[in-house]
Design an enzyme around this catalytic site. Structure first.
Site, PDB file in Angstrom:
ATOM      1  N   LYS A  13       1.754  -1.390  -5.008  1.00 37.43           N
ATOM      2  CA  LYS A  13       2.180  -2.481  -5.040  1.00 37.43           C
ATOM      3  C   LYS A  13       1.354  -3.321  -4.062  1.00 37.43           C
ATOM      4  O   LYS A  13       0.904  -4.288  -4.429  1.00 37.43           O
ATOM      5  CB  LYS A  13       3.478  -2.753  -5.060  1.00 37.43           C
ATOM      6  CG  LYS A  13       4.322  -2.343  -5.857  1.00 37.43           C
ATOM      7  CD  LYS A  13       5.872  -2.538  -5.700  1.00 37.43           C
ATOM      8  CE  LYS A  13       6.632  -1.558  -4.521  1.00 37.43           C
ATOM      9  NZ  LYS A  13       6.657  -0.361  -4.601  1.00 37.43           N
ATOM     10  N   ARG A  88      14.607  -5.976  -4.276  1.00 36.26           N
ATOM     11  CA  ARG A  88      14.725  -4.359  -4.827  1.00 36.26           C
ATOM     12  C   ARG A  88      16.298  -4.151  -5.261  1.00 36.26           C
ATOM     13  O   ARG A  88      16.260  -2.944  -5.561  1.00 36.26           O
ATOM     14  CB  ARG A  88      14.388  -3.841  -3.571  1.00 36.26           C
ATOM     15  CG  ARG A  88      13.545  -2.735  -3.706  1.00 36.26           C
ATOM     16  CD  ARG A  88      12.977  -2.236  -2.171  1.00 36.26           C
ATOM     17  NE  ARG A  88      12.227  -1.052  -2.077  1.00 36.26           N
ATOM     18  CZ  ARG A  88      11.074  -1.089  -1.527  1.00 36.26           C
ATOM     19  NH1 ARG A  88      10.460  -2.170  -1.192  1.00 36.26           N
ATOM     20  NH2 ARG A  88      10.387   0.142  -1.437  1.00 36.26           N
ATOM     21  N   ARG A 123      -0.966   9.732   0.942  1.00 32.45           N
ATOM     22  CA  ARG A 123      -1.327   8.121   1.527  1.00 32.45           C
ATOM     23  C   ARG A 123      -1.485   8.219   2.759  1.00 32.45           C
ATOM     24  O   ARG A 123      -0.808   9.053   3.772  1.00 32.45           O
ATOM     25  CB  ARG A 123       0.158   7.620   0.959  1.00 32.45           C
ATOM     26  CG  ARG A 123      -0.224   5.965   1.432  1.00 32.45           C
ATOM     27  CD  ARG A 123       0.800   5.296   0.745  1.00 32.45           C
ATOM     28  NE  ARG A 123       2.260   5.141   0.985  1.00 32.45           N
ATOM     29  CZ  ARG A 123       3.119   4.383   0.254  1.00 32.45           C
ATOM     30  NH1 ARG A 123       2.600   3.628  -0.464  1.00 32.45           N
ATOM     31  NH2 ARG A 123       4.319   4.792   0.511  1.00 32.45           N
ATOM     32  N   ARG A 156       2.656   7.280   7.136  1.00 33.86           N
ATOM     33  CA  ARG A 156       3.934   6.720   7.429  1.00 33.86           C
ATOM     34  C   ARG A 156       5.134   7.671   7.366  1.00 33.86           C
ATOM     35  O   ARG A 156       5.193   8.597   6.943  1.00 33.86           O
ATOM     36  CB  ARG A 156       4.150   5.778   6.156  1.00 33.86           C
ATOM     37  CG  ARG A 156       3.700   4.449   6.250  1.00 33.86           C
ATOM     38  CD  ARG A 156       3.811   3.687   4.936  1.00 33.86           C
ATOM     39  NE  ARG A 156       5.460   4.011   4.551  1.00 33.86           N
ATOM     40  CZ  ARG A 156       5.490   2.892   3.477  1.00 33.86           C
ATOM     41  NH1 ARG A 156       4.836   2.255   2.663  1.00 33.86           N
ATOM     42  NH2 ARG A 156       6.658   2.921   2.771  1.00 33.86           N
ATOM     43  N   ARG A 167      13.922   8.328  -1.953  1.00 33.20           N
ATOM     44  CA  ARG A 167      13.560   6.826  -2.312  1.00 33.20           C
ATOM     45  C   ARG A 167      13.276   6.533  -3.660  1.00 33.20           C
ATOM     46  O   ARG A 167      13.588   5.820  -4.249  1.00 33.20           O
ATOM     47  CB  ARG A 167      12.104   6.662  -1.669  1.00 33.20           C
ATOM     48  CG  ARG A 167      12.123   6.297  -0.087  1.00 33.20           C
ATOM     49  CD  ARG A 167      11.003   6.697   0.704  1.00 33.20           C
ATOM     50  NE  ARG A 167       9.957   5.521   0.615  1.00 33.20           N
ATOM     51  CZ  ARG A 167       8.985   5.911   0.778  1.00 33.20           C
ATOM     52  NH1 ARG A 167       8.605   6.921   1.248  1.00 33.20           N
ATOM     53  NH2 ARG A 167       7.678   4.875   0.635  1.00 33.20           N
TER      54      ARG A 167
HETATM   55  P1  AMP Z   1       7.972  -0.303   1.329  1.00 30.99           P
HETATM   56  O1  AMP Z   1       6.635  -0.610   2.196  1.00 30.99           O
HETATM   57  O2  AMP Z   1       7.993  -1.526   0.242  1.00 30.99           O
HETATM   58  O3  AMP Z   1       7.815   1.179   0.532  1.00 30.99           O
HETATM   59  O4  AMP Z   1       9.264  -0.179   1.896  1.00 30.99           O
HETATM   60  C1  AMP Z   1       9.612   0.874   2.915  1.00 30.99           C
HETATM   61  C2  AMP Z   1      11.033   0.766   3.220  1.00 30.99           C
HETATM   62  O5  AMP Z   1      11.490  -0.645   3.890  1.00 30.99           O
HETATM   63  C3  AMP Z   1      12.064   1.172   2.056  1.00 30.99           C
HETATM   64  O6  AMP Z   1      11.959   2.397   1.711  1.00 30.99           O
HETATM   65  C4  AMP Z   1      13.276   0.369   2.380  1.00 30.99           C
HETATM   66  O7  AMP Z   1      13.850   1.174   3.285  1.00 30.99           O
HETATM   67  C5  AMP Z   1      12.625  -0.814   3.248  1.00 30.99           C
HETATM   68  N1  AMP Z   1      12.701  -1.833   2.286  1.00 30.99           N
HETATM   69  C6  AMP Z   1      11.661  -2.658   1.860  1.00 30.99           C
HETATM   70  N2  AMP Z   1      11.884  -3.642   1.035  1.00 30.99           N
HETATM   71  C7  AMP Z   1      13.061  -3.484   1.091  1.00 30.99           C
HETATM   72  C8  AMP Z   1      14.212  -4.389   0.338  1.00 30.99           C
HETATM   73  N3  AMP Z   1      13.757  -5.312  -0.347  1.00 30.99           N
HETATM   74  N4  AMP Z   1      15.507  -4.232   0.821  1.00 30.99           N
HETATM   75  C9  AMP Z   1      16.052  -3.009   1.386  1.00 30.99           C
HETATM   76  N5  AMP Z   1      15.141  -2.232   1.975  1.00 30.99           N
HETATM   77  C10 AMP Z   1      13.858  -2.518   1.853  1.00 30.99           C
END
Ligand code: AMP
Length: 210
Positions: A13, A88, A123, A156, A167
């Protein structure tokens, strides 16, 4: 132009959002990136987010919605934006509706669970500018250094084997219902995530031009 990128962790994404930014000249808003910055700066919301992110859980809806609402009110969002990682959950999608957000397209980047695990284990992300690489699929030219800014590439904290499982479960139970939500609104397009970044981008652009 308002676009939403949906898909499991490591579907690409963020990477595809960068391509869309170049094409449409609108900003990308990534809730994950906002939380990572807040965690680095140890702000109160960053400290709170860390408790959830490190466990692979979602940050509570009220906190997330408030952060997005604030970000979307900024000037650079007035001609549109690409949302990466928000909404989400169904309550977040409802909140986006209540904010009057109507997506031109919701793009689901579809990637199987085994591929997610493979992608996450390879990654790497630049600690400075956030650019994302994969040790096999999309390596940087110099090992461990970012091509864009020369920053050091890191894994990360939430890209661990244990966290990935959680996740993925969270994705299937809390985020996947959004596919139906947006399909019923008639603006969902699905792109199969390819191994080569460029191939996914090609399919994405084709889907958007239809
Ligand atoms: P990402 O970089 O999109 O993989 O997000 C990393 C982490 O941030 C996720 O595993 C969640 O813990 C948190 N996170 C990101 N976006 C959201 C969202 N819209 N709602 C809740 N938690 C989020």
């Amino acid at each position: 132009m308002k676009l939403l990128l949906l898909g499991p962790p490591a579907a690409g994404k963020g990477t595809q959002a960068e391509k869309l930014v170049e094409r449409y000249r609108i900003p990308t808003i990534s809730t994950g990136a906002i939380f990572r910055k807040a965690m680095e700066q140890m702000t109160p919301s960053g400290k709170l987010a860390k408790e959830y992110i490190d466990k692979g859980q979602l940050v509570p809806d009220d906190v997330t919605i408030a952060i997005v609402r604030e970000r979307l009110a900024e000037d650079d969002c007035k001609n549109g934006y690409i949302l990466d990682g928000f909404p989400r959950t169904l309550p977040q999608a409802q909140a986006a509706d209540d904010m009057g957000i109507q997506f031109d397209k919701v793009i689901l980047i579809d990637v199987a669970d085994e591929e997610v695990v493979r992608r996450i284990s390879g990654r790497r992300q630049c600690g400075e500018c956030g650019a994302v690489y994969h040790i096999d699929d999309n390596p940087s030219e110099k090992v461990s250094l970012c091509d864009k800014c020369g920053g050091t590439l890191v894994t990360r904290d939430d890209d661990t084997e244990e966290t990935v499982k959680i996740r993925l479960e969270v994705y299937h139970s809390q985020t996947e219902p959004l596919i139906r939500f947006y399909r019923e609104k008639g603006n969902l397009v699905t792109v199969k995530g390819q191994k080569e970044v460029e191939h996914t981008t090609e399919m994405l652009f084709q889907a958007l031009d239809k």
